[in-house]
Scaffold this motif. Structure first.
Motif, mmCIF file in Angstrom:
data_model
loop_
_atom_site.group_PDB
_atom_site.id
_atom_site.type_symbol
_atom_site.label_atom_id
_atom_site.label_comp_id
_atom_site.label_asym_id
_atom_site.label_seq_id
_atom_site.Cartn_x
_atom_site.Cartn_y
_atom_site.Cartn_z
ATOM 1 N N ILE A 353 5.607 10.958 23.430
ATOM 2 C CA ILE A 353 4.649 9.874 23.209
ATOM 3 C C ILE A 353 3.237 10.337 23.551
ATOM 4 O O ILE A 353 2.273 10.031 22.829
ATOM 5 C CB ILE A 353 5.041 8.641 24.047
ATOM 6 N N ALA A 354 3.100 11.098 24.627
ATOM 7 C CA ALA A 354 1.775 11.600 25.007
ATOM 8 C C ALA A 354 1.192 12.496 23.919
ATOM 9 O O ALA A 354 -0.008 12.426 23.609
ATOM 10 C CB ALA A 354 1.865 12.357 26.329
ATOM 11 N N LEU A 355 2.022 13.332 23.310
ATOM 12 C CA LEU A 355 1.549 14.195 22.231
ATOM 13 C C LEU A 355 1.167 13.375 20.997
ATOM 14 O O LEU A 355 0.207 13.709 20.297
ATOM 15 C CB LEU A 355 2.621 15.229 21.890
ATOM 16 N N CYS A 356 1.914 12.301 20.720
ATOM 17 C CA CYS A 356 1.533 11.415 19.607
ATOM 18 C C CYS A 356 0.184 10.771 19.875
ATOM 19 O O CYS A 356 -0.660 10.670 18.971
ATOM 20 C CB CYS A 356 2.598 10.337 19.408
ATOM 21 N N ARG A 357 -0.048 10.337 21.118
ATOM 22 C CA ARG A 357 -1.343 9.741 21.455
ATOM 23 C C ARG A 357 -2.461 10.778 21.328
ATOM 24 O O ARG A 357 -3.550 10.479 20.852
ATOM 25 C CB ARG A 357 -1.309 9.187 22.881
ATOM 26 N N ARG A 358 -2.180 12.004 21.768
ATOM 27 C CA ARG A 358 -3.188 13.053 21.699
ATOM 28 C C ARG A 358 -3.566 13.370 20.262
ATOM 29 O O ARG A 358 -4.736 13.589 19.941
ATOM 30 C CB ARG A 358 -2.661 14.320 22.393
ATOM 31 N N GLU A 359 -2.571 13.397 19.389
ATOM 32 C CA GLU A 359 -2.815 13.820 18.005
ATOM 33 C C GLU A 359 -3.267 12.682 17.098
ATOM 34 O O GLU A 359 -4.006 12.919 16.142
ATOM 35 C CB GLU A 359 -1.540 14.441 17.429
ATOM 36 N N PHE A 360 -2.808 11.416 17.373
ATOM 37 C CA PHE A 360 -3.005 10.357 16.383
ATOM 38 C C PHE A 360 -3.701 9.122 16.925
ATOM 39 O O PHE A 360 -3.880 8.148 16.191
ATOM 40 C CB PHE A 360 -1.648 9.972 15.777
ATOM 41 N N GLY A 361 -4.139 9.129 18.175
ATOM 42 C CA GLY A 361 -4.982 8.071 18.714
ATOM 43 C C GLY A 361 -4.390 6.678 18.611
ATOM 44 O O GLY A 361 -3.256 6.425 19.000
ATOM 45 N N ALA A 362 -5.175 5.735 18.054
ATOM 46 C CA ALA A 362 -4.775 4.332 18.000
ATOM 47 C C ALA A 362 -3.545 4.099 17.135
ATOM 48 O O ALA A 362 -2.855 3.085 17.293
ATOM 49 C CB ALA A 362 -5.941 3.481 17.488
ATOM 50 N N ASP A 363 -3.251 4.991 16.211
ATOM 51 C CA ASP A 363 -2.069 4.846 15.361
ATOM 52 C C ASP A 363 -0.802 5.391 16.015
ATOM 53 O O ASP A 363 0.263 5.410 15.391
ATOM 54 C CB ASP A 363 -2.289 5.580 14.024
ATOM 55 N N ALA A 364 -0.903 5.807 17.272
ATOM 56 C CA ALA A 364 0.232 6.452 17.938
ATOM 57 C C ALA A 364 1.504 5.605 17.962
ATOM 58 O O ALA A 364 2.601 6.140 17.757
ATOM 59 C CB ALA A 364 -0.153 6.855 19.364
ATOM 60 N N PRO A 365 1.449 4.264 18.211
ATOM 61 C CA PRO A 365 2.704 3.499 18.206
ATOM 62 C C PRO A 365 3.465 3.593 16.884
ATOM 63 O O PRO A 365 4.688 3.740 16.868
ATOM 64 C CB PRO A 365 2.248 2.069 18.503
ATOM 65 N N VAL A 366 2.737 3.499 15.761
ATOM 66 C CA VAL A 366 3.405 3.585 14.463
ATOM 67 C C VAL A 366 3.875 5.009 14.194
ATOM 68 O O VAL A 366 4.988 5.227 13.697
ATOM 69 C CB VAL A 366 2.470 3.090 13.340
ATOM 70 N N VAL A 367 3.038 5.998 14.526
ATOM 71 C CA VAL A 367 3.445 7.394 14.333
ATOM 72 C C VAL A 367 4.681 7.704 15.168
ATOM 73 O O VAL A 367 5.636 8.324 14.686
ATOM 74 C CB VAL A 367 2.294 8.359 14.693
ATOM 75 N N PHE A 368 4.686 7.256 16.427
ATOM 76 C CA PHE A 368 5.868 7.492 17.245
ATOM 77 C C PHE A 368 7.077 6.764 16.665
ATOM 78 O O PHE A 368 8.207 7.238 16.782
ATOM 79 C CB PHE A 368 5.638 7.056 18.686
ATOM 80 N N GLY A 369 6.838 5.626 16.027
ATOM 81 C CA GLY A 369 7.946 4.953 15.352
ATOM 82 C C GLY A 369 8.584 5.829 14.289
ATOM 83 O O GLY A 369 9.813 5.900 14.173
ATOM 84 N N TRP A 370 7.763 6.545 13.517
ATOM 85 C CA TRP A 370 8.302 7.457 12.509
ATOM 86 C C TRP A 370 8.971 8.672 13.140
ATOM 87 O O TRP A 370 10.003 9.148 12.655
ATOM 88 C CB TRP A 370 7.185 7.906 11.560
ATOM 89 N N VAL A 371 8.395 9.168 14.226
ATOM 90 C CA VAL A 371 9.037 10.276 14.952
ATOM 91 C C VAL A 371 10.382 9.821 15.506
ATOM 92 O O VAL A 371 11.385 10.548 15.453
ATOM 93 C CB VAL A 371 8.106 10.781 16.073
ATOM 94 N N LEU A 372 10.421 8.581 16.014
ATOM 95 C CA LEU A 372 11.678 8.027 16.510
ATOM 96 C C LEU A 372 12.683 7.836 15.380
ATOM 97 O O LEU A 372 13.896 7.981 15.579
ATOM 98 C CB LEU A 372 11.415 6.699 17.219
ATOM 99 N N ALA A 373 12.186 7.509 14.184
ATOM 100 C CA ALA A 373 13.097 7.399 13.036
ATOM 101 C C ALA A 373 13.809 8.721 12.795
ATOM 102 O O ALA A 373 15.020 8.757 12.518
ATOM 103 C CB ALA A 373 12.317 6.978 11.789
#
Length: 452
Positions: A353-373
């Motif tokens: 999750i920290a890496l998603c926040r680092r790379e994708f900022g405010a969109d991190a929750p949705v990006v992490f959702g796809w990573v979780l998928a």
């Protein structure tokens, strides 16, 4: 002469920031959702005895559940932004309640897939890691890594609470009693969500915990589905996204897909009672709580990439030796595996999750959702393949060795991630500069520091 009036004072903030109340409600929800997902593994032998369904047949329902659990997560994050966390979570809990309760009426395997695969998968997916990411992102500026670790550990703690109880119910009262208990619990958990969950700190006139200024609220007009797909398209252009997605798919394959689904029947193959095996899997949850909270603390201080490399390497070693540790009773070697593996179970989530926040900022929750998928698709594939391997070869040895090899691949993928700045702990809020003596006093939201 009239005494000068005292300047107006900002309202005193409560000692307990409401972020901790929201985190507690999220913790309860995630505790329950973990226990709900663990039930099919407990019922595998019971369904085989009553209906004659093979391990692969029951595992197919688990695979559908895991796939939908993952694919729902990115859309759930966008739906929470669009319609609110409370509405989405309550609907998800009711879907779990309906899916679990309806299984008492099933007579065909496709009905198991529909109820436990589709309904419970959609419901639990709506409360997946994207939920924890949304809550921590909205309510916390300080202690994000630690709170993420605690919420992630709730999955393990859910197994700790539910696995022994559900195993006892399946063995003593029958699997139908167990699924009714799951259905009632899912409905009960919806009550504190309705009463206590709030969307954002600004709804209560507060700043996020540890913040010095109100964060910008992202625009959520339009279709939540289209927004999720747009964010996926943009993230897919990044090499980091694919490295994170592939490594997290291996994480799912080697935890929920293999151990979470097949550890109990594998131990039973070696003569261990189902209740004893369920107790061991619950014990994994005890040490996972410790490991994941510690991982959140480490994530606030160290390079997340280095943490992931360490976690996957240790997990791979433990899975390679597991086939030699099974026995018909509790022995020190299998207990050592449970402790070692438990500390590593979902420790990968906070740094991911920290890496998603680092790379994708405010969109991190949705990006992490796809990573979780991808995590759940990996889990679904291995859940089915392990069941087929068991039916074909009569044991799970090939599945354990293959999982160890996959962890080595995950190590290579994480090493390929670009080195970033370690996620340092966010400092306490800095007092605002004093206003000029002749300025009009203003009442503004008070920043609550970690000391509160």
């Amino acid at each position: 002469m009239t005494a000068p009036s005292e300047p107006a004072r900002a309202p005193r903030a409560p000692r307990l920031h409401y972020a901790w109340v929201v985190a507690a409600v999220a913790l309860l929800v995630l505790l329950g959702s973990a226990g709900f997902r663990s039930t099919p593994g407990l019922m595998m032998d019971a369904l085989n005895a009553e209906f004659g369904w093979s391990h692969a047949t029951v595992a197919s329902a688990v695979s559908v559940n895991l796939t939908l659990y993952g694919l729902t997560a990115p859309f759930a994050a966008a739906l929470m932004d669009r319609f609110g966390v409370r509405l989405v979570v309550v609907c998800a809990l009711l879907a779990i309640s309906a899916g679990s309760g309806l299984t008492i009426l099933m007579t065909q395997s496709w009905q198991l897939v529909l109820c436990w695969g589709v309904l419970v998968g959609l419901g639990s997916g709506s409360m997946a890691g994207a939920f924890a990411t949304t809550v921590t992102g909205r309510w916390f500026t300080a202690r994000q890594g630690l709170v993420t670790g605690v919420l992630t550990a709730a999955g393990a703690a859910g197994n700790l609470v539910f696995m022994p109880l559900l195993a006892w119910l399946v063995e003593g009262q029958g699997w139908r009693t167990a699924v009714v208990v799951v259905s009632l619990c899912a409905t009960a958990v919806a009550v504190p969500v309705l009463l206590l969950m709030r969307e954002r700190p600004s709804d209560l006139g507060l700043l996020p915990y540890g913040a010095t200024e109100q964060p910008e609220v992202p625009k959520t007009e339009g279709s939540a589905i289209l927004r999720s797909l747009r964010i996926l398209r943009e993230a897919a252009g990044s090499r980091s996204f694919w490295l994170l997605a592939a490594s997290f798919a291996i994480c799912g394959a080697t935890t929920a897909g293999l151990v979470g689904t097949h550890f109990i029947p594998a131990a039973h193959d070696h003569g261990m009672p189902v209740t004893t095996a369920a107790g061991l899997l619950a014990l994994v949850g005890v040490f996972d709580v410790v490991g994941t909270v510690a991982s959140g603390w480490f994530t606030d201080r160290f390079d997340s990439r280095a943490l992931l490399v360490t976690y996957y390497a240790l997990r791979g070693v433990s899975l390679l030796v597991l086939p030699q540790l099974f026995a018909g009773s509790l022995e020190p070697p299998i207990l050592a595996f449970i402790i070692f593996y438990g500390l590593d179970w979902v420790a990968t989530v906070p740094p991911t999750i920290a890496l998603c926040r680092r790379e994708f900022g405010a969109d991190a929750p949705v990006v992490f959702g796809w990573v979780l998928a991808c995590h759940q698709i990996g889990a679904a594939v291995v859940a089915s393949l392990a069941g087929l391997s068991r039916d074909r070869f009569g044991d799970y040895d090939l599945a354990w060795y293959g999982a160890g090899g996959l962890c080595a691949v995950a190590v290579v993928l994480c090493l390929a991630l670009g080195r970033g700045t370690p996620a340092a702990a966010v400092p306490a809020a800095v007092p605002a500069p004093a206003a000029p003596a002749d300025a009009e006093p203003q009442v503004t939201p008070r920043a609550v520091t970690p000391a509160d």
